[in-house]
Design a protein around this motif. Sequence first.
Motif, PDB file in Angstrom:
ATOM      1  N   ALA A  74       0.841  -1.197   0.000  1.00 49.81           N
ATOM      2  CA  ALA A  74       0.000   0.000   0.000  1.00 49.81           C
ATOM      3  C   ALA A  74       0.874   1.244   0.000  1.00 49.81           C
ATOM      4  O   ALA A  74       1.882   1.307   0.699  1.00 49.81           O
ATOM      5  N   ARG A  75       0.487   2.224  -0.818  1.00 51.76           N
ATOM      6  CA  ARG A  75       1.204   3.501  -0.836  1.00 51.76           C
ATOM      7  C   ARG A  75       0.915   4.308   0.433  1.00 51.76           C
ATOM      8  O   ARG A  75       1.729   5.115   0.867  1.00 51.76           O
ATOM      9  N   LEU A  76      -0.269   4.068   0.987  1.00 50.02           N
ATOM     10  CA  LEU A  76      -0.704   4.806   2.171  1.00 50.02           C
ATOM     11  C   LEU A  76      -1.572   3.874   3.004  1.00 50.02           C
ATOM     12  O   LEU A  76      -2.355   3.102   2.446  1.00 50.02           O
ATOM     13  N   SER A  77      -1.425   3.909   4.310  1.00 49.84           N
ATOM     14  CA  SER A  77      -2.248   3.046   5.161  1.00 49.84           C
ATOM     15  C   SER A  77      -2.786   3.843   6.339  1.00 49.84           C
ATOM     16  O   SER A  77      -2.242   4.892   6.704  1.00 49.84           O
ATOM     17  N   LEU A  78      -3.849   3.317   6.917  1.00 48.39           N
ATOM     18  CA  LEU A  78      -4.512   4.002   8.024  1.00 48.39           C
ATOM     19  C   LEU A  78      -5.163   2.950   8.917  1.00 48.39           C
ATOM     20  O   LEU A  78      -5.756   1.987   8.428  1.00 48.39           O
ATOM     21  N   GLY A 111      -3.743   1.592  -2.770  1.00 50.51           N
ATOM     22  CA  GLY A 111      -2.802   1.060  -3.750  1.00 50.51           C
ATOM     23  C   GLY A 111      -3.279   1.366  -5.157  1.00 50.51           C
ATOM     24  O   GLY A 111      -4.234   2.120  -5.347  1.00 50.51           O
ATOM     25  N   ASP A 112      -2.651   0.761  -6.151  1.00 52.37           N
ATOM     26  CA  ASP A 112      -3.029   1.008  -7.541  1.00 52.37           C
ATOM     27  C   ASP A 112      -4.438   0.511  -7.847  1.00 52.37           C
ATOM     28  O   ASP A 112      -5.153   1.092  -8.664  1.00 52.37           O
ATOM     29  N   LEU A 126     -13.370  -3.626  -1.338  1.00 50.53           N
ATOM     30  CA  LEU A 126     -12.437  -2.797  -2.100  1.00 50.53           C
ATOM     31  C   LEU A 126     -13.209  -1.652  -2.722  1.00 50.53           C
ATOM     32  O   LEU A 126     -14.299  -1.846  -3.281  1.00 50.53           O
ATOM     33  N   ILE A 127     -12.671  -0.453  -2.607  1.00 52.01           N
ATOM     34  CA  ILE A 127     -13.193   0.683  -3.377  1.00 52.01           C
ATOM     35  C   ILE A 127     -12.259   0.828  -4.573  1.00 52.01           C
ATOM     36  O   ILE A 127     -11.126   1.280  -4.423  1.00 52.01           O
ATOM     37  N   PRO A 128     -12.701   0.398  -5.771  1.00 49.42           N
ATOM     38  CA  PRO A 128     -11.798   0.455  -6.932  1.00 49.42           C
ATOM     39  C   PRO A 128     -11.360   1.887  -7.232  1.00 49.42           C
ATOM     40  O   PRO A 128     -12.115   2.842  -7.014  1.00 49.42           O
TER      41      PRO A 128
END
Length: 199
Positions: A74-78, A111-112, A126-128
């Motif tokens: 993941a480019r960003l996580s929370l 992510g992508d 998943l939110i595409p």
Amino acid sequence: MTPALMNLAAEAAAAVEPKSAEVTDWAARIGWVLGLLLFVVLVYWLMRQGWKWRGELQSDLPELPTAPETTEPARLSLTGRYHGSTSAGQWLDRIVARGLGTRSRVELGLGDAGITVVRPGAPDFLIPAAALRGARLDKGIAGKVLTEGGLLVITWEHGERQIDSGFRSDRAADHAAWVGAVNATTTKHTTIPTEGAAR
């Protein structure tokens, strides 16, 4: 001993003598307790029926996409809380279908492919990336009100419906980075028609 002193002594003895307690009306008390319990059960049942009814009204909502099997970094996580989803722009119109109404802990990963939403005790989804419509900071969603800017609201499209989903990070400072990253992803996936296509 004079009669006056005898009367005074009798009054003093009567004052010291303990009085018997009033008799409790147990039938009335039990009746009140049972009535209160029945009222609580009725209110709970009505709330549950309302929840089911709302779910039936929203049954046209398609199944939620699931995260792909391949785990990309993941480019960003929370990590934080998922507070619910509503129809976009209507913070009290809660969506309960497909498990979107269940508040829970959450782990988000951008992510992508889009945003993976992992929730213990509730369905993951998943939110595409192509479905993302934007992100903003807000203070309330689905009846939950927080401090100004204390909520990350991600707007996305699913089926025929635009949805606002509210998240609160354990570290509120993460919200601004998520707004920027989601809006950048939205811009990347938005196609701007050319002059020739507009004619």
